[in-house]
Scaffold this active site. Structure first.
Site, short mmCIF file in Angstrom:
data_model
loop_
_atom_site.label_atom_id
_atom_site.label_comp_id
_atom_site.label_asym_id
_atom_site.label_seq_id
_atom_site.Cartn_x
_atom_site.Cartn_y
_atom_site.Cartn_z
N ALA A 82 0.86 -1.19 0.00
CA ALA A 82 0.00 0.00 0.00
C ALA A 82 0.89 1.23 0.00
O ALA A 82 2.05 1.17 0.42
CB ALA A 82 -0.90 0.01 1.23
N ASP A 83 0.34 2.33 -0.45
CA ASP A 83 1.08 3.59 -0.43
C ASP A 83 0.84 4.36 0.86
O ASP A 83 1.70 5.10 1.32
CB ASP A 83 0.69 4.43 -1.66
CG ASP A 83 1.05 3.68 -2.93
OD1 ASP A 83 2.23 3.37 -3.11
OD2 ASP A 83 0.14 3.35 -3.71
N GLU A 102 -5.55 -4.90 -8.58
CA GLU A 102 -5.34 -5.12 -7.14
C GLU A 102 -6.66 -5.11 -6.39
O GLU A 102 -6.90 -5.92 -5.50
CB GLU A 102 -4.41 -4.05 -6.58
CG GLU A 102 -2.99 -4.19 -7.08
CD GLU A 102 -2.06 -3.05 -6.67
OE1 GLU A 102 -0.86 -3.28 -6.64
OE2 GLU A 102 -2.54 -1.94 -6.39
#
Ligand code: 5RP
Length: 224
Positions: A82-83, A102
């Protein structure tokens, strides 16, 4: 061992014999794929669906058997990076451009586990630019609609001098919201816009986050 490797390797322990798994995309997902590959070499039986062409190639290199979506109705477990993640485990994803596959893999999995270095943990989502996947046809108009609706900077994602094209043949707009007050509201609003295919907000999808640290330790973070 670095933070990404620590998280990825720990997540691989959640994979059990006989599972159908979803493989994420990015530099943290790299490590979970690598570790699952090692376990497959030791006799683990799994089959997998990858969330990008890059991860598919990596899975092949690691001899992880791949299947088609039509072969199964649901996955047992999906693991992805994840960012950003917030205390409710809402996520921003799509820094690597694979957000649509995703999300499809994550929502069609019984369990969705996120792996991330501690730097991805935030109080509020939005510092990381939110990727929005849009249809190429009349994309300039979709971009205008976004600009009319939200007073924040939007940029078309580029690949050198060309517009970046996703594995699905679409474009990405990156939006600098800075602080997203309600990820679920924004998620619904964006989804309702014509021309928007999907976006990188993952709300109420992640079950837990495995946070990795540079000393090789990990922490399991559950939803608040
Ligand atoms: C790709 C993603 C990645 O999971 C996200 O960008 C995190 O990547 P990394 O693990 O390399 O920091 O959403 O579309």
């Amino acid at each position: 061992m670095n933070a990404k490797q620590a998280a990825g390797y720990r997540a691989a322990e959640f994979v059990e014999d006989g599972m159908v798994i979803g493989l994420g995309t990015g530099s943290t997902a790299f490590y979970v794929i690598e570790k699952i590959g090692q376990r497959v070499a030791e006799g683990l039986k799994v089959s997998a669906i990858a969330t990008s062409k890059a991860s598919e190639e990596l899975a092949r290199k690691n001899n992880i058997p791949l299947i088609e979506a039509a072969d199964v109705t649901e996955l047992d477990l999906a693991i992805d990076g994840a960012d950003e993640f917030d205390p409710s485990l809402a996520l921003i994803k799509g820094g690597g451009g694979a957000l649509l596959r995703e999300k499809l893999v994550a929502i069609n999995s019984k369990r969705f586990i996120v792996i991330a270095g501690a730097d991805k943990r935030v109080e509020h989502l939005g510092k990381f630019k939110l990727p929005i996947e849009i249809i190429p046809f009349t994309y300039e108009w979709t971009l205008n609609q976004l600009r009319k609706k939200y007073d924040v900077p939007f940029e078309m994602r580029m690949n050198n001098d060309e517009l970046y094209v996703t594995d699905n043949g679409n474009y990405i707009v990156d939006a600098s919201f800075e602080k997203i007050e309600s990820p679920s509201t924004l998620s619904e609003e964006l989804k309702a816009m014509v021309g928007v295919v999907d976006h990188g907000l993952f709300v109420d999808i992640a079950e837990l986050v495995i946070v990795g640290y540079d000393d090789g330790s990990t922490e399991i973070v559950n939803k608040k």
